[in-house]
Scaffold this motif. Structure first.
Motif, PDB file in Angstrom:
ATOM      1  N   GLN A 156       0.831  -1.211   0.000  1.00 19.09           N
ATOM      2  CA  GLN A 156       0.000   0.000   0.000  1.00 19.09           C
ATOM      3  C   GLN A 156       0.870   1.268   0.000  1.00 19.09           C
ATOM      4  OE1 GLN A 156      -2.677  -0.336   3.350  1.00 19.09           O
ATOM      5  NE2 GLN A 156      -3.885  -1.975   2.400  1.00 19.09           N
ATOM      6  N   SER A 157       1.960   1.203  -0.781  1.00 20.01           N
ATOM      7  CA  SER A 157       2.859   2.353  -0.889  1.00 20.01           C
ATOM      8  C   SER A 157       2.292   3.356  -1.880  1.00 20.01           C
ATOM      9  CB  SER A 157       4.246   1.890  -1.347  1.00 20.01           C
ATOM     10  OG  SER A 157       4.809   1.005  -0.406  1.00 20.01           O
ATOM     11  N   GLN A 158       2.655   4.633  -1.693  1.00 22.32           N
ATOM     12  CA  GLN A 158       2.128   5.706  -2.518  1.00 22.32           C
ATOM     13  C   GLN A 158       3.025   6.037  -3.717  1.00 22.32           C
ATOM     14  OE1 GLN A 158      -0.891   6.969  -1.925  1.00 22.32           O
ATOM     15  NE2 GLN A 158      -1.020   5.540  -0.183  1.00 22.32           N
ATOM     16  N   GLY A 159       4.246   5.465  -3.759  1.00 18.16           N
ATOM     17  CA  GLY A 159       5.174   5.805  -4.827  1.00 18.16           C
ATOM     18  C   GLY A 159       4.767   5.190  -6.155  1.00 18.16           C
ATOM     19  N   SER A 160       5.490   5.596  -7.202  1.00 19.95           N
ATOM     20  CA  SER A 160       5.221   5.084  -8.543  1.00 19.95           C
ATOM     21  C   SER A 160       6.146   3.899  -8.837  1.00 19.95           C
ATOM     22  CB  SER A 160       5.449   6.178  -9.578  1.00 19.95           C
ATOM     23  OG  SER A 160       6.812   6.561  -9.618  1.00 19.95           O
ATOM     24  N   VAL A 161       5.797   3.194  -9.924  1.00 16.36           N
ATOM     25  CA  VAL A 161       6.609   2.055 -10.340  1.00 16.36           C
ATOM     26  C   VAL A 161       8.020   2.517 -10.720  1.00 16.36           C
ATOM     27  CG1 VAL A 161       6.885   0.300 -12.133  1.00 16.36           C
ATOM     28  CG2 VAL A 161       4.652   0.654 -11.056  1.00 16.36           C
ATOM     29  N   ASP A 162       8.131   3.647 -11.425  1.00 17.37           N
ATOM     30  CA  ASP A 162       9.443   4.141 -11.846  1.00 17.37           C
ATOM     31  C   ASP A 162      10.307   4.526 -10.653  1.00 17.37           C
ATOM     32  OD1 ASP A 162       8.841   3.758 -14.501  1.00 17.37           O
ATOM     33  OD2 ASP A 162       8.043   5.795 -14.765  1.00 17.37           O
ATOM     34  N   GLU A 163       9.697   5.130  -9.648  1.00 12.35           N
ATOM     35  CA  GLU A 163      10.456   5.493  -8.446  1.00 12.35           C
ATOM     36  C   GLU A 163      10.943   4.251  -7.722  1.00 12.35           C
ATOM     37  OE1 GLU A 163       8.195   9.712  -7.374  1.00 12.35           O
ATOM     38  OE2 GLU A 163       7.662   7.863  -6.321  1.00 12.35           O
ATOM     39  N   LEU A 164      10.105   3.239  -7.624  1.00 16.41           N
ATOM     40  CA  LEU A 164      10.497   2.020  -6.934  1.00 16.41           C
ATOM     41  C   LEU A 164      11.581   1.271  -7.698  1.00 16.41           C
ATOM     42  CD1 LEU A 164      10.100   0.035  -4.624  1.00 16.41           C
ATOM     43  CD2 LEU A 164       8.224  -1.016  -5.913  1.00 16.41           C
ATOM     44  N   ARG A 165      11.507   1.320  -9.025  1.00 13.99           N
ATOM     45  CA  ARG A 165      12.489   0.599  -9.845  1.00 13.99           C
ATOM     46  C   ARG A 165      13.925   1.075  -9.558  1.00 13.99           C
ATOM     47  NH1 ARG A 165      10.205   1.210 -14.432  1.00 13.99           N
ATOM     48  NH2 ARG A 165       9.307  -0.886 -14.632  1.00 13.99           N
ATOM     49  N   GLU A 166      14.069   2.362  -9.239  1.00 16.03           N
ATOM     50  CA  GLU A 166      15.408   2.901  -8.962  1.00 16.03           C
ATOM     51  C   GLU A 166      15.976   2.365  -7.655  1.00 16.03           C
ATOM     52  OE1 GLU A 166      17.165   4.744 -11.005  1.00 16.03           O
ATOM     53  OE2 GLU A 166      15.527   4.622 -12.465  1.00 16.03           O
ATOM     54  N   ASN A 167      15.125   1.821  -6.796  1.00 14.33           N
ATOM     55  CA  ASN A 167      15.571   1.382  -5.465  1.00 14.33           C
ATOM     56  C   ASN A 167      15.486  -0.132  -5.291  1.00 14.33           C
ATOM     57  OD1 ASN A 167      16.007   4.073  -4.478  1.00 14.33           O
ATOM     58  ND2 ASN A 167      13.782   4.289  -4.326  1.00 14.33           N
ATOM     59  N   VAL A 168      15.384  -0.855  -6.409  1.00 15.46           N
ATOM     60  CA  VAL A 168      15.236  -2.312  -6.350  1.00 15.46           C
ATOM     61  C   VAL A 168      16.247  -2.946  -7.295  1.00 15.46           C
ATOM     62  CG1 VAL A 168      13.714  -4.248  -6.909  1.00 15.46           C
ATOM     63  CG2 VAL A 168      12.810  -2.264  -5.680  1.00 15.46           C
ATOM     64  N   ARG A 169      16.799  -4.067  -6.907  1.00 11.59           N
ATOM     65  CA  ARG A 169      17.676  -4.836  -7.793  1.00 11.59           C
ATOM     66  C   ARG A 169      17.671  -6.298  -7.369  1.00 11.59           C
ATOM     67  NH1 ARG A 169      20.661  -2.062  -4.222  1.00 11.59           N
ATOM     68  NH2 ARG A 169      22.385  -3.100  -3.115  1.00 11.59           N
ATOM     69  N   GLY A 170      17.965  -7.160  -8.330  1.00 13.02           N
ATOM     70  CA  GLY A 170      18.055  -8.589  -8.073  1.00 13.02           C
ATOM     71  C   GLY A 170      19.418  -9.113  -8.449  1.00 13.02           C
ATOM     72  N   GLU A 171      19.945 -10.043  -7.657  1.00 12.53           N
ATOM     73  CA  GLU A 171      21.264 -10.622  -7.888  1.00 12.53           C
ATOM     74  C   GLU A 171      21.128 -12.132  -7.857  1.00 12.53           C
ATOM     75  OE1 GLU A 171      23.689  -9.047  -4.815  1.00 12.53           O
ATOM     76  OE2 GLU A 171      23.544  -6.966  -5.522  1.00 12.53           O
ATOM     77  N   SER A 172      21.664 -12.788  -8.877  1.00 12.22           N
ATOM     78  CA  SER A 172      21.511 -14.238  -8.988  1.00 12.22           C
ATOM     79  C   SER A 172      22.832 -14.957  -8.767  1.00 12.22           C
ATOM     80  CB  SER A 172      20.964 -14.601 -10.375  1.00 12.22           C
ATOM     81  OG  SER A 172      21.868 -14.154 -11.387  1.00 12.22           O
ATOM     82  N   ASP A 173      22.727 -16.205  -8.311  1.00 13.43           N
ATOM     83  CA  ASP A 173      23.878 -17.077  -8.099  1.00 13.43           C
ATOM     84  C   ASP A 173      23.588 -18.404  -8.794  1.00 13.43           C
ATOM     85  OD1 ASP A 173      25.876 -18.766  -7.224  1.00 13.43           O
ATOM     86  OD2 ASP A 173      25.912 -17.962  -5.189  1.00 13.43           O
ATOM     87  N   ARG A 174      24.297 -18.709  -9.862  1.00 13.24           N
ATOM     88  CA  ARG A 174      24.022 -19.904 -10.643  1.00 13.24           C
ATOM     89  C   ARG A 174      24.327 -21.192  -9.866  1.00 13.24           C
ATOM     90  NH1 ARG A 174      25.996 -18.739 -16.851  1.00 13.24           N
ATOM     91  NH2 ARG A 174      24.742 -16.857 -17.204  1.00 13.24           N
ATOM     92  N   ASN A 175      25.283 -21.116  -8.982  1.00 12.53           N
ATOM     93  CA  ASN A 175      25.658 -22.325  -8.249  1.00 12.53           C
ATOM     94  C   ASN A 175      24.569 -22.764  -7.269  1.00 12.53           C
ATOM     95  OD1 ASN A 175      28.178 -22.458  -9.534  1.00 12.53           O
ATOM     96  ND2 ASN A 175      29.073 -21.033  -8.049  1.00 12.53           N
ATOM     97  N   THR A 176      23.966 -21.811  -6.595  1.00 12.09           N
ATOM     98  CA  THR A 176      22.939 -22.147  -5.584  1.00 12.09           C
ATOM     99  C   THR A 176      21.528 -21.967  -6.113  1.00 12.09           C
ATOM    100  OG1 THR A 176      22.957 -19.884  -4.720  1.00 12.09           O
ATOM    101  CG2 THR A 176      24.522 -21.420  -3.757  1.00 12.09           C
ATOM    102  N   ARG A 177      21.376 -21.343  -7.296  1.00  8.58           N
ATOM    103  CA  ARG A 177      20.066 -21.014  -7.880  1.00  8.58           C
ATOM    104  C   ARG A 177      19.250 -20.094  -6.960  1.00  8.58           C
ATOM    105  NH1 ARG A 177      17.262 -26.304  -8.780  1.00  8.58           N
ATOM    106  NH2 ARG A 177      18.739 -27.124  -7.274  1.00  8.58           N
ATOM    107  N   LEU A 178      19.981 -19.272  -6.194  1.00  7.35           N
ATOM    108  CA  LEU A 178      19.322 -18.301  -5.318  1.00  7.35           C
ATOM    109  C   LEU A 178      19.324 -16.928  -5.979  1.00  7.35           C
ATOM    110  CD1 LEU A 178      20.801 -19.230  -1.812  1.00  7.35           C
ATOM    111  CD2 LEU A 178      18.438 -19.569  -2.584  1.00  7.35           C
ATOM    112  N   ILE A 179      18.248 -16.214  -5.774  1.00  6.60           N
ATOM    113  CA  ILE A 179      18.135 -14.821  -6.213  1.00  6.60           C
ATOM    114  C   ILE A 179      17.943 -13.959  -4.980  1.00  6.60           C
ATOM    115  CG2 ILE A 179      16.787 -13.151  -7.521  1.00  6.60           C
ATOM    116  CD1 ILE A 179      16.056 -15.354  -9.464  1.00  6.60           C
ATOM    117  N   THR A 180      18.844 -13.008  -4.802  1.00  2.00           N
ATOM    118  CA  THR A 180      18.742 -12.072  -3.675  1.00  2.00           C
ATOM    119  C   THR A 180      18.051 -10.811  -4.152  1.00  2.00           C
ATOM    120  OG1 THR A 180      20.779 -12.949  -2.709  1.00  2.00           O
ATOM    121  CG2 THR A 180      20.019 -10.804  -1.922  1.00  2.00           C
ATOM    122  N   ILE A 181      16.983 -10.441  -3.497  1.00  2.00           N
ATOM    123  CA  ILE A 181      16.202  -9.253  -3.844  1.00  2.00           C
ATOM    124  C   ILE A 181      16.506  -8.173  -2.820  1.00  2.00           C
ATOM    125  CG2 ILE A 181      13.886  -8.310  -4.174  1.00  2.00           C
ATOM    126  CD1 ILE A 181      12.990 -11.166  -4.888  1.00  2.00           C
TER     127      ILE A 181
END
Length: 433
Positions: free
Chosen positions: A86-111
Motif C-alpha cells: 500500500q505504498s504511494q510511490g510510482s513504479v518508476d520510483e520504486l524501480r530505482e531502489n530495487v535490484r536482483g542478484e543471482s547465483d548460478r551455483n545455488t540457484r538463489l536470487i537475492t532481492i
C-alpha cells in the motif's frame, strides 16, 4: 637540499593548530549533515528457483537465473509490491531502489529493496519476493533457445527479510571522511600560504636552506637612543649576552680570529641589519673594544643616533675630526658616554668605488680600531655592497624572522657569491636568542 625532516617539523609547528581545527570542524560538520540527512535502509529477501527432480533440468534453469533477477524490476512485479505494501510511490520510483542478484551455483536470487523507512524497506523486499513467485507461477518460463525445460520452474521464498541495514549516511564513516577532508584542505591551504609567503621563521629554516651556517639568533627590539644608551640597567642582559655570543661565533667562523673588518648586510630592506650592526658595535664597545661603525649609503645609523643634517646629535654623540678620502668628506662622531665607538658617515653618498679604493678606505678606517663594522644595503639594492664584502675581512647576512622571504635570501646569497669565501653565515634577527 637541506634536511627534509627539519623542514617538515618547522611546517607542522607553524600549522598544526589550523590542521587540528580544520579536521575537527570538518568532522563535526559531516556529523551534523549525517544526522540531518534522510537515511537509506536496505532489506534483503532470498528466493530459490526450483525445477523437477531430474538433475539434467538444473542446467537450463541456471541459465535463466539472470533473467529472473531482472524480472524483479519489471512493471508487473513492482506493481504487485506497491499494492501489497500500500505504498504511494510510482513504479518508476520504486524501480530505482530495487535490484536482483543471482547465483548460478545455488540457484538463489537475492532481492534488495532500499527505502528511507526501515519497516517499509523490509515490507518491500518481502513483497517483491512474493511478486516474483506470483509472476513466474502465472506466466510461462522465459524462452531460452536450445534449452529443453520439461517442467516450468518454481520460485520459493527461502529467506524472508526480517531486518534492514542502514546504507547511508554512516556517521562513523562521515566523521572519518570529514576529518580527512578538513585535514587535506588545511594542508593544501598551508602549502599554498607557505609557497606564496615562503618566509623564514626560525633557525631550522635557515639550516634547511643549506650551505649557509647559522651564527645565532638575536631578538628584534631596537636599541634606545639617549643618555642611557649604554646603561646596563636599561638594557636586557640576555640580549647583550646574545650579541656577545654572536661576536664569539663570528670569530670562530673566521678561523678562530676576530675579523678586522665586518660587513653587516640584510637580505632585504627593513631586515634589521642596521639594528644588528649598531647593537653589536655597542656591546663590543661596552667590553672595551675600539669599534668603528660606518654606513656609506643609508641614513639609518644617522637617524638612530639623531644626527641632523648639520652633523649635530642631541645628547648622544659629539662631532670629531672629519676625514677626507679622494674628495669625499666623512663626518666622524664619538659617543658622549665615552665608550670607544666612532661613527663614520659621509656627508654625501660617495660615487661607486672600485675594489682597490674600497680596500684603501677599509684599511684607513681600521688603523685605530679593533673592529670596523660596515652596514650595507642588500645586494639587490646596491652594487657597492659586493664591493664592500670583497674589501672587508668578513660578511654576515641578517635575516628577519617571520619577514624575510626565502627567495630574497637566495637572491642575497647569489649577489654575494663572488665574495662567498668571506660570507661567514647568517644571523636571525627577531629570533629567540
Amino acid at each position: 637540499m637541506g634536511n627534509p625532516s627539519i623542514r617538515l617539523a618547522s611546517f607542522l609547528r607553524g600549522w598544526w593548530a589550523l590542521m587540528a581545527l580544520a579536521a575537527a570542524g570538518a568532522a563535526l560538520a559531516a556529523y551534523v549533515y549525517g544526522s540531518r540527512a534522510t537515511p537509506t535502509y536496505e532489506a534483503n529477501a532470498e528466493v530459490l528457483v526450483e525445477v523437477g527432480p531430474a538433475p539434467e533440468a538444473a542446467s537450463p534453469v541456471a541459465e535463466l537465473l539472470p533473467t529472473y533477477a531482472e524480472i524483479v524490476r519489471s512493471t508487473p512485479v513492482l506493481a504487485y509490491a506497491l499494492r501489497a505494501t500500500q505504498s504511494q510511490g510510482s513504479v518508476d520510483e520504486l524501480r530505482e531502489n530495487v535490484r536482483g542478484e543471482s547465483d548460478r551455483n545455488t540457484r538463489l536470487i537475492t532481492i534488495r529493496a532500499d527505502d528511507s523507512d526501515r519497516t517499509r524497506a523490509i515490507a518491500l523486499a518481502n513483497a517483491l519476493a512474493a511478486g516474483l513467485r506470483w509472476y513466474v507461477s502465472v506466466t510461462r518460463a522465459p524462452p531460452n533457445p536450445g534449452a529443453d525445460v520439461t517442467r516450468p520452474p518454481r520460485v520459493q521464498v527461502v529467506d524472508r527479510a526480517t531486518s534492514a541495514v542502514r546504507l547511508r549516511p554512516l556517521s562513523p564513516l562521515l566523521l572519518e571522511f570529514g576529518a580527512f577532508a578538513g585535514l587535506f584542505g588545511a594542508v593544501a591551504f598551508a602549502l599554498v600560504a607557505e609557497a606564496r609567503s615562503a618566509k623564514l621563521t626560525d633557525e631550522d629554516d635557515l639550516i634547511e636552506i643549506g650551505g649557509l651556517p647559522v651564527l645565532g639568533s638575536v631578538n628584534g627590539a631596537g636599541p634606545r637612543a639617549g643618555p642611557s644608551l649604554l646603561d646596563p640597567t636599561r638594557s636586557s642582559l640576555e640580549e647583550a649576552a646574545s650579541y656577545r655570543r654572536l661576536a664569539t661565533r663570528i670569530s670562530v667562523a673566521n678561523r678562530e680570529e676576530v675579523p678586522r673588518s665586518l660587513v653587516v648586510v640584510g637580505a632585504e630592506r627593513s631586515e634589521g641589519s642596521c639594528t644588528v650592526g649598531v647593537k653589536l658595535a655597542l656591546v663590543l664597545a661596552q667590553d672595551g673594544q675600539r669599534v668603528v661603525l660606518a654606513d656609506f649609503e643609508g641614513d639609518r645609523i644617522r637617524r638612530f643616533f639623531r644626527i641632523d643634517e648639520r652633523g649635530g646629535g642631541k645628547q648622544v654623540v659629539s662631532r670629531a675630526k672629519a676625514l677626507k678620502y679622494r674628495g669625499t668628506t666623512l663626518d666622524c662622531f664619538t659617543l658622549r658616554s665615552g665608550a670607544p665607538l666612532v661613527l663614520v658617515l659621509p656627508r654625501l653618498v660617495p660615487p661607486g668605488l672600485s675594489h682597490e679604493e674600497a680596500e684603501e678606505l677599509v684599511t684607513l678606517l681600521s688603523l685605530d680600531a679593533d673592529l670596523l663594522i660596515i652596514h650595507a644595503l642588500p645586494p639587490s639594492h646596491s652594487r657597492s655592497t659586493l664591493t664592500w664584502a670583497r674589501a672587508a675581512s668578513a660578511t654576515v647576512l641578517v635575516v628577519r624572522a617571520g619577514h624575510t622571504k626565502r627567495a630574497a635570501l637566495d637572491e642575497a646569497r647569489e649577489g654575494l657569491e663572488p665574495a662567498r669565501s668571506k660570507l661567514l653565515g647568517a644571523v636571525l634577527h627577531g629570533g629567540r636568542p
